[in-house]
Design an enzyme around this catalytic site. Structure first.
Site, PDB file in Angstrom:
ATOM      1  CB  SER A  21       1.704 -16.557   1.106  1.00  0.00           C
ATOM      2  OG  SER A  21       2.435 -15.687   0.287  1.00  0.00           O
ATOM      3  CE  LYS A  70       9.802  -9.094   0.861  1.00  0.00           C
ATOM      4  NZ  LYS A  70       9.670  -8.980  -0.590  1.00  0.00           N
ATOM      5  CG  ASN A  91      11.671 -13.926  -0.516  1.00  0.00           C
ATOM      6  OD1 ASN A  91      12.674 -14.641  -0.481  1.00  0.00           O
ATOM      7  ND2 ASN A  91      10.716 -14.101  -1.409  1.00  0.00           N
ATOM      8  CG  ASP A 106      10.851 -11.269  -3.486  1.00  0.00           C
ATOM      9  OD1 ASP A 106       9.879 -12.036  -3.536  1.00  0.00           O
ATOM     10  OD2 ASP A 106      11.008 -10.419  -2.584  1.00  0.00           O
ATOM     11  CB  ALA A 132      15.937   2.241  -6.689  1.00  0.00           C
ATOM     12  N   GLY A 133      13.464   0.228  -4.865  1.00  0.00           N
ATOM     13  CA  GLY A 133      13.151  -0.285  -3.529  1.00  0.00           C
ATOM     14  C   GLY A 133      13.592  -1.746  -3.407  1.00  0.00           C
ATOM     15  CB  ALA A 135      10.268  -5.468  -5.410  1.00  0.00           C
ATOM     16  N   GLY A 246       2.533  -9.307 -12.347  1.00  0.00           N
ATOM     17  CA  GLY A 246       3.318  -9.756 -11.192  1.00  0.00           C
ATOM     18  C   GLY A 246       2.895 -11.097 -10.626  1.00  0.00           C
TER      19      GLY A 246
HETATM   20  P1  NAP Z   1       9.544  -0.473  -1.463  1.00  0.00           P
HETATM   21  O1  NAP Z   1      10.858  -1.061  -1.043  1.00  0.00           O
HETATM   22  O2  NAP Z   1       8.783   0.372  -0.509  1.00  0.00           O
HETATM   23  O3  NAP Z   1       9.852   0.400  -2.797  1.00  0.00           O
HETATM   24  C1  NAP Z   1       8.850   1.198  -3.384  1.00  0.00           C
HETATM   25  C2  NAP Z   1       9.366   1.821  -4.684  1.00  0.00           C
HETATM   26  O4  NAP Z   1       8.276   2.532  -5.296  1.00  0.00           O
HETATM   27  C3  NAP Z   1      10.507   2.821  -4.499  1.00  0.00           C
HETATM   28  O5  NAP Z   1      11.316   2.817  -5.640  1.00  0.00           O
HETATM   29  C4  NAP Z   1       9.719   4.156  -4.407  1.00  0.00           C
HETATM   30  O6  NAP Z   1      10.480   5.287  -4.762  1.00  0.00           O
HETATM   31  C5  NAP Z   1       8.644   3.910  -5.442  1.00  0.00           C
HETATM   32  N1  NAP Z   1       7.446   4.730  -5.229  1.00  0.00           N
HETATM   33  C6  NAP Z   1       6.449   4.498  -4.336  1.00  0.00           C
HETATM   34  N2  NAP Z   1       5.500   5.458  -4.442  1.00  0.00           N
HETATM   35  C7  NAP Z   1       5.918   6.306  -5.423  1.00  0.00           C
HETATM   36  C8  NAP Z   1       5.366   7.480  -6.002  1.00  0.00           C
HETATM   37  N3  NAP Z   1       4.193   7.980  -5.593  1.00  0.00           N
HETATM   38  N4  NAP Z   1       6.050   8.081  -6.999  1.00  0.00           N
HETATM   39  C9  NAP Z   1       7.229   7.589  -7.432  1.00  0.00           C
HETATM   40  N5  NAP Z   1       7.812   6.466  -6.913  1.00  0.00           N
HETATM   41  C10 NAP Z   1       7.154   5.834  -5.922  1.00  0.00           C
HETATM   42  O7  NAP Z   1       8.523  -1.596  -1.936  1.00  0.00           O
HETATM   43  P2  NAP Z   1       8.873  -3.008  -2.630  1.00  0.00           P
HETATM   44  O8  NAP Z   1       8.898  -4.073  -1.591  1.00  0.00           O
HETATM   45  O9  NAP Z   1      10.053  -2.819  -3.508  1.00  0.00           O
HETATM   46  O10 NAP Z   1       7.550  -3.265  -3.503  1.00  0.00           O
HETATM   47  C11 NAP Z   1       7.309  -2.534  -4.683  1.00  0.00           C
HETATM   48  C12 NAP Z   1       6.162  -3.132  -5.485  1.00  0.00           C
HETATM   49  O11 NAP Z   1       6.504  -4.450  -5.909  1.00  0.00           O
HETATM   50  C13 NAP Z   1       4.862  -3.268  -4.702  1.00  0.00           C
HETATM   51  O12 NAP Z   1       3.790  -2.890  -5.544  1.00  0.00           O
HETATM   52  C14 NAP Z   1       4.790  -4.740  -4.379  1.00  0.00           C
HETATM   53  O13 NAP Z   1       3.451  -5.212  -4.274  1.00  0.00           O
HETATM   54  C15 NAP Z   1       5.464  -5.336  -5.592  1.00  0.00           C
HETATM   55  N6  NAP Z   1       6.018  -6.668  -5.300  1.00  0.00           N
HETATM   56  C16 NAP Z   1       5.519  -7.741  -5.966  1.00  0.00           C
HETATM   57  C17 NAP Z   1       6.007  -9.011  -5.713  1.00  0.00           C
HETATM   58  C18 NAP Z   1       5.434 -10.187  -6.463  1.00  0.00           C
HETATM   59  O14 NAP Z   1       5.632 -11.318  -6.009  1.00  0.00           O
HETATM   60  N7  NAP Z   1       4.782  -9.982  -7.600  1.00  0.00           N
HETATM   61  C19 NAP Z   1       7.033  -9.193  -4.770  1.00  0.00           C
HETATM   62  C20 NAP Z   1       7.548  -8.071  -4.105  1.00  0.00           C
HETATM   63  C21 NAP Z   1       7.020  -6.807  -4.379  1.00  0.00           C
HETATM   64  P3  NAP Z   1      11.354   6.073  -3.646  1.00  0.00           P
HETATM   65  O15 NAP Z   1      12.609   5.278  -3.481  1.00  0.00           O
HETATM   66  O16 NAP Z   1      11.597   7.406  -4.264  1.00  0.00           O
HETATM   67  O17 NAP Z   1      10.535   6.139  -2.402  1.00  0.00           O
END
Ligand code: NAP
Length: 281
Positions: A21, A70, A91, A106, A132-133, A135, A246
């Protein structure tokens, strides 16, 4: 050049050392001759409240907010934009003369990038969302708001998917699916979106579903931008699917924040080039 008139913005996260960023925003400020500067602040969770007080005390124009702050930052702000409230995460913060307002760019950044780059109409799309996190919530609310035809949500922890689907059901055709339903859902889908962190650096040899399930009628979109082409996207391309990385989401979520802080249209192509140069280099 930083002078006594420079307006400061930044990133609050923990860690922040790998963030693209600062590079992206400072390139844009320089190109538009804006007296702004962007820096990254590594803020431990216990220090978040003081860091927010610092935004006011030091007169920062705003900040971006990333993992793990966040959700935690929300009680420390004066106002939360309705979309960010529904997503349940902020964010971007704007300091409007001492009033701190929380936004979430986002989801809007993601959908803008998806629609522009893939040239699609969301009303035609039957989507499967993996994850379902935080993002996923931003993406799902925005897809639902903008009229996606159908949304099936699969998450390892199904209760999080259920919670999200429950909040969306009044605005979109949405349901959750379990592991035994996922293969058929991907088969019938036109859009597959990975919002999990599976496949992100350094775990680049992982992918969230078997490669054999991918097919040429799909658009496969991965929120991950490091690496630019995840294993999922590589197999999708080999299966004849169209792919969307992404990086566009990253650029547009930043561009929307930039516009909130500066009131100027963001130079999105230059922002994309600055990020790609770093990620490809
Ligand atoms: P988060 O809130 O921690 O959510 C993570 C998600 O991934 C949850 O659904 C989690 O499932 C799942 N997960 C993680 N490890 C897993 C595994 N080994 N097996 C199955 N499911 C798994 O994270 P977030 O902030 O949403 O970010 C998620 C991704 O989006 C990251 O890779 C991040 O870099 C990307 N992102 C990109 C941008 C962009 O600008 N391009 C912006 C934001 C995020 P559970 O609920 O079961 O734990």
């Amino acid at each position: 050049m930083i002078t006594s008139k420079t307006v400061l913005v930044g990133l609050l996260g923990h860690p922040v050392g790998h963030s693209q960023s600062p590079l992206m925003h400072n390139a844009a400020f320089a190109a538009q001759n804006l007296e702004f500067a962007y820096t990254a602040f590594d803020v431990a969770p216990d220090d978040l409240k003081d860091a927010v007080a610092g935004i006011r005390a030091l007169g920062l124009r705003g900040v971006n907010v990333t993992i793990p702050h966040k959700v935690a930052i929300m009680p420390f702000l004066d106002r939360i934009d309705p979309l960010a409230r529904r997503i349940g995460a902020v964010n971007t913060v704007v300091n409007d003369q001492g009033q701190l307002i929380g936004y979430n760019t986002d989801g809007l950044g993601y959908v803008r990038s998806l629609v522009e780059e893939m040239k699609i109409d969301l009303h035609d799309q039957a989507a499967v969302l993996l994850g379902a996190g935080g993002a996923a919530r931003a993406v799902a609310f925005t897809l639902a708001d903008q009229g996606v035809k159908q949304l099936k949500i699969y998450n390892r922890s199904r209760e999080k998917a259920e919670f999200l689907a429950e909040q969306l059901k009044s605005i979109a055709a949405v349901k959750t699916i379990g592991p035994s339903e996922l293969k058929a859902a991907v088969e019938a889908a036109t859009l597959l979106i990975n919002t999990t962190s599976i496949g992100m650096h350094p775990h680049v040899d992982e992918m969230p579903i078997p490669a054999e399930w991918l097919h040429e009628r799909l658009i496969v979109s991965d929120l991950i931008y490091n690496p630019l082409e995840t294993k999922l996207l590589r197999h999708a391309r080999q299966a004849g699917a169209r792919t969307h990385s992404g990086v566009g989401m990253f650029v547009y979520q930043g561009a929307l924040a930039y516009e909130l802080w500066t009131g100027q249209p963001a130079p999105t192509e230059l922002m994309r080039e600055s990020v790609l140069k770093r990620l490809e280099g």
